[in-house]
Design an enzyme around this catalytic site. Structure first.
Site, mmCIF file in Angstrom:
data_model
loop_
_atom_site.group_PDB
_atom_site.id
_atom_site.type_symbol
_atom_site.label_atom_id
_atom_site.label_comp_id
_atom_site.label_asym_id
_atom_site.label_seq_id
_atom_site.Cartn_x
_atom_site.Cartn_y
_atom_site.Cartn_z
ATOM 1 N N TYR A 73 45.436 49.327 15.599
ATOM 2 C CA TYR A 73 44.570 50.076 16.520
ATOM 3 C C TYR A 73 43.111 49.910 16.137
ATOM 4 O O TYR A 73 42.232 49.887 16.989
ATOM 5 C CB TYR A 73 44.959 51.556 16.527
ATOM 6 C CG TYR A 73 44.244 52.307 17.622
ATOM 7 C CD1 TYR A 73 44.748 52.295 18.924
ATOM 8 C CD2 TYR A 73 43.052 52.984 17.377
ATOM 9 C CE1 TYR A 73 44.082 52.941 19.945
ATOM 10 C CE2 TYR A 73 42.372 53.633 18.396
ATOM 11 C CZ TYR A 73 42.901 53.619 19.680
ATOM 12 O OH TYR A 73 42.230 54.251 20.695
ATOM 13 N N PHE A 125 24.920 39.840 41.573
ATOM 14 C CA PHE A 125 26.349 39.578 41.504
ATOM 15 C C PHE A 125 27.062 40.883 41.840
ATOM 16 O O PHE A 125 26.596 41.956 41.472
ATOM 17 C CB PHE A 125 26.796 39.044 40.139
ATOM 18 C CG PHE A 125 28.261 38.696 40.141
ATOM 19 C CD1 PHE A 125 28.711 37.569 40.798
ATOM 20 C CD2 PHE A 125 29.194 39.544 39.573
ATOM 21 C CE1 PHE A 125 30.067 37.282 40.879
ATOM 22 C CE2 PHE A 125 30.557 39.255 39.648
ATOM 23 C CZ PHE A 125 30.984 38.119 40.302
ATOM 24 N N THR A 126 28.209 40.775 42.504
ATOM 25 C CA THR A 126 28.885 41.953 43.079
ATOM 26 C C THR A 126 29.076 43.099 42.070
ATOM 27 O O THR A 126 28.529 44.190 42.258
ATOM 28 C CB THR A 126 30.247 41.527 43.646
ATOM 29 O OG1 THR A 126 30.961 40.819 42.633
ATOM 30 C CG2 THR A 126 30.066 40.622 44.852
ATOM 31 N N ASP A 216 23.350 37.501 32.014
ATOM 32 C CA ASP A 216 24.751 37.456 32.397
ATOM 33 C C ASP A 216 25.232 36.093 31.890
ATOM 34 O O ASP A 216 24.940 35.060 32.476
ATOM 35 C CB ASP A 216 24.903 37.587 33.906
ATOM 36 C CG ASP A 216 26.374 37.603 34.322
ATOM 37 O OD1 ASP A 216 27.197 37.023 33.584
ATOM 38 O OD2 ASP A 216 26.688 38.168 35.379
ATOM 39 N N LYS A 259 35.838 33.508 32.032
ATOM 40 C CA LYS A 259 35.265 32.255 32.518
ATOM 41 C C LYS A 259 35.064 31.297 31.339
ATOM 42 O O LYS A 259 36.009 30.642 30.918
ATOM 43 C CB LYS A 259 33.948 32.523 33.261
ATOM 44 C CG LYS A 259 34.141 33.027 34.678
ATOM 45 C CD LYS A 259 34.441 34.491 34.767
ATOM 46 C CE LYS A 259 34.343 35.044 36.167
ATOM 47 N NZ LYS A 259 33.680 36.324 36.248
ATOM 48 N N ARG A 383 32.212 34.314 50.308
ATOM 49 C CA ARG A 383 31.014 34.804 49.638
ATOM 50 C C ARG A 383 29.926 34.805 50.692
ATOM 51 O O ARG A 383 29.214 33.827 50.884
ATOM 52 C CB ARG A 383 30.632 33.917 48.442
ATOM 53 C CG ARG A 383 31.414 34.213 47.168
ATOM 54 C CD ARG A 383 31.152 35.610 46.684
ATOM 55 N NE ARG A 383 31.793 35.940 45.418
ATOM 56 C CZ ARG A 383 32.408 37.092 45.155
ATOM 57 N NH1 ARG A 383 32.542 38.006 46.108
ATOM 58 N NH2 ARG A 383 32.894 37.370 43.974
ATOM 59 N N PHE A 450 35.104 43.276 49.719
ATOM 60 C CA PHE A 450 35.797 41.996 49.885
ATOM 61 C C PHE A 450 37.163 41.986 49.216
ATOM 62 O O PHE A 450 38.049 41.241 49.620
ATOM 63 C CB PHE A 450 34.942 40.847 49.326
ATOM 64 C CG PHE A 450 34.521 41.036 47.901
ATOM 65 C CD1 PHE A 450 33.408 41.793 47.594
ATOM 66 C CD2 PHE A 450 35.256 40.473 46.864
ATOM 67 C CE1 PHE A 450 33.025 41.990 46.276
ATOM 68 C CE2 PHE A 450 34.876 40.658 45.544
ATOM 69 C CZ PHE A 450 33.753 41.423 45.247
HETATM 70 C C1 LIG Z 1 33.139 37.275 36.882
HETATM 71 C C2 LIG Z 1 31.732 37.638 36.768
HETATM 72 C C3 LIG Z 1 31.334 38.902 36.313
HETATM 73 C C4 LIG Z 1 32.316 40.028 36.059
HETATM 74 O O1 LIG Z 1 33.225 39.729 35.076
HETATM 75 P P1 LIG Z 1 34.746 40.263 35.123
HETATM 76 O O2 LIG Z 1 35.327 39.742 33.857
HETATM 77 O O3 LIG Z 1 35.384 39.717 36.344
HETATM 78 O O4 LIG Z 1 34.679 41.758 35.140
HETATM 79 C C5 LIG Z 1 29.987 39.121 36.160
HETATM 80 N N1 LIG Z 1 29.071 38.196 36.447
HETATM 81 C C6 LIG Z 1 29.406 36.986 36.891
HETATM 82 C C7 LIG Z 1 28.352 35.980 37.203
HETATM 83 C C8 LIG Z 1 30.749 36.669 37.076
HETATM 84 O O5 LIG Z 1 31.072 35.469 37.574
#
Ligand SMILES: *Cc1c(COP(=O)(O)O)cnc(C)c1O
Length: 458
Positions: A73, A125-126, A216, A259, A383, A450
């Site tokens: 943990y 970004f969303t 980011d 990613k 998008r 979306f």
């Molecule tokens: C995917 C993404 C996020 C959010 O990350 P999650 O792991 O999906 O929560 C933030 N910024 C960008 C540019 C992304 O592509």
């Protein structure tokens, strides 16, 4: 250099079966899913280009690392491996693990934004903008104008417009700015990179005014490849050196491990400021978990540490970028309108030009994504106006200039032959584009609409 389209720098050890269904099946399935590709079942898809998020294929080394998961943990040895790897490769002082990127965005927005403050960013970004706004921040777009144009071909189309940033500072004062958020690369502009020079100049401007920069970092390795390929002075630098320099211009970053860490889940927040780090650690226990796991299992953290190192290998990232470019080149050859130039993680169909017979109010990108599935069992995503959502103050739809369908390529999953299938499907659909019908809402969710929204034909 390995040539225009280098072959895969790996061989395949495990395979996953996919099956093809019929057009009649897909017509029914798409209708049942409310013409939203997010609501399709994975089993009904032949080639899944919905996202490159968490859809990566891990290496044998990562899988071996997972067997070495320490599921304590607190104080898991995998955490220490991950933490030291991030510190070494990114150069930040402090790391806070989170379940994925948006967990890090939530923490950062809570500790670094006071209600009413502005958060300038190189395109929204969303999830990032959602957390900024949910914490009282006001997003301001400071990406160069060209990023909103699908045709202009620039090497660094994700750059910050320094004049826009200067104007925001002049008009509002530096105190009114929470921090500047710089995404490398810019997802919604089509995976467009930011140059090192632009990162350096943005940092100089911010430091002059005492404003922090948080990056980011989600696609920082893809961004580094473009810098190596396109920016004078970086030809002979390693991807590792370039990534480290990118982050030298930031006070911290949020990262989606799904990613460029080549894993299936995970994320983290990096900081240099000790006080902010203390606050983030106090919050992470509430939202994510102990500061030594933050919502990840020990084995996830091990896979992430190994994946991050693998992603910095030149052969990996060269193949990744060029496979995406191959799909783009095939579409251009077939006359299909796409966002130029092709970015790092996918090819974006220009739905405004593809479905020029449909007004934006009939959701050209949403319906194009649905139709592409019906024709070919390829899953993509919208998008455009649906993703952009409504203005938090006026309640009116944001109307982005870019109305796109994203064909996102998962890392190390598909071959060039799969790219051919996708390209052929898009070219065929383009030839019959007048038949594509517009959509209207059946159910519109309040946030991030979306993901779960439903539609029917006009
Ligand atoms: C995917 C993404 C996020 C959010 O990350 P999650 O792991 O999906 O929560 C933030 N910024 C960008 C540019 C992304 O592509």
């Amino acid at each position: 250099m390995l040539g225009k389209y280098p072959a895969e720098p790996f061989r395949i050890k495990t395979i996953e079966f996919v099956k093809m269904n019929t057009r009649e099946d897909r017509q029914r399935i798409m209708k049942e899913a409310g013409y939203n590709t997010f609501l399709l079942n994975s089993e009904d898809i032949y080639i899944d280009l919905l996202t490159d998020s968490g859809t990566n294929a891990m290496s044998d080394r990562q899988w071996a690392g997972m067997m070495m998961g320490d599921e304590a943990y607190a104080g898991s040895r995998n955490w220490f491996h991950l933490e030291s790897t991030i510190k070494e490769l990114f150069g930040f002082k402090y790391v806070v693990p989170t379940h994925q990127g948006r967990g890090a965005e939530n923490l950062l927005s809570k500790i670094a934004i006071k209600p009413g403050q502005l958060v300038p960013g190189n395109m929204y970004f969303t999830t990032t903008r959602y957390h900024q706004e949910a914490n009282g921040g006001i997003f301001k777009d400071i990406v160069i104008d060209e990023a909103h144009d699908s045709v202009i071909d620039l090497p660094f189309k994700g750059n910050v417009d320094l004049k826009k940033l200067q104007k925001l500072i002049d008009e509002n004062g530096a105190d009114k700015i929470a921090y500047v958020c710089v995404a490398i690369t810019v997802n919604l502009a089509g995976g467009q990179p930011v140059s090192m020079q632009n990162l350096r100049e943005t940092a100089e401007l911010c430091r002059k005014h005492g404003i922090k920069i948080f990056m980011d970092a989600t696609r920082c390795v893809e961004n580094a490849y473009f810098i190596k390929e396109r920016e004078a002075g970086y030809e002979n630098k390693s991807i590792k050196e370039i990534v480290l320099e990118e982050f030298s211009y930031a006070d911290g970053c949020t990262m989606s491990g799904k990613k460029d860490c080549i894993t299936n889940i995970g994320g983290f927040l990096c900081l240099n400021d000790e006080d902010l780090f203390t606050q983030a650690k106090e919050l992470v226990v509430v939202f994510e978990g102990m500061p030594s796991y933050g919502g990840m299992t020990g084995r996830d953290m091990e896979a992430m540490a190994i994946g991050l190192k693998e992603s910095l290998q030149f052969e990996y990232i060269e193949h990744r970028i060029k496979q995406v470019r191959y799909l783009g080149d095939r579409l251009i050859e077939g006359g299909v309108p796409i966002v130029m130039p092709v970015g790092g993680h996918g090819v974006f169909l220009d739905a405004n030009r593809f479905c020029s017979h449909l007004p934006q109010e009939q959701f050209p990108a949403q319906t194009l994504a649905a139709q592409l599935y019906i024709e070919s069992s390829v899953r993509s995503m919208e998008r455009g106006i649906i993703s952009a959502g409504r203005d938090i103050v006026t309640g009116k739809d944001h109307k982005p200039k870019l109305e796109t369908v994203r064909l996102t390529i998962p890392r190390r999953v598909y071959t060039y032959a799969h790219m051919d299938v996708v390209a052929n499907a898009c070219v065929d659909l383009f030839k019959n584009r007048e038949k594509i019908r517009g959509l209207k809402w059946v159910y519109e969710p309040k946030q991030l609409r979306f993901f779960t929204g439903r539609f029917e034909y006009v």
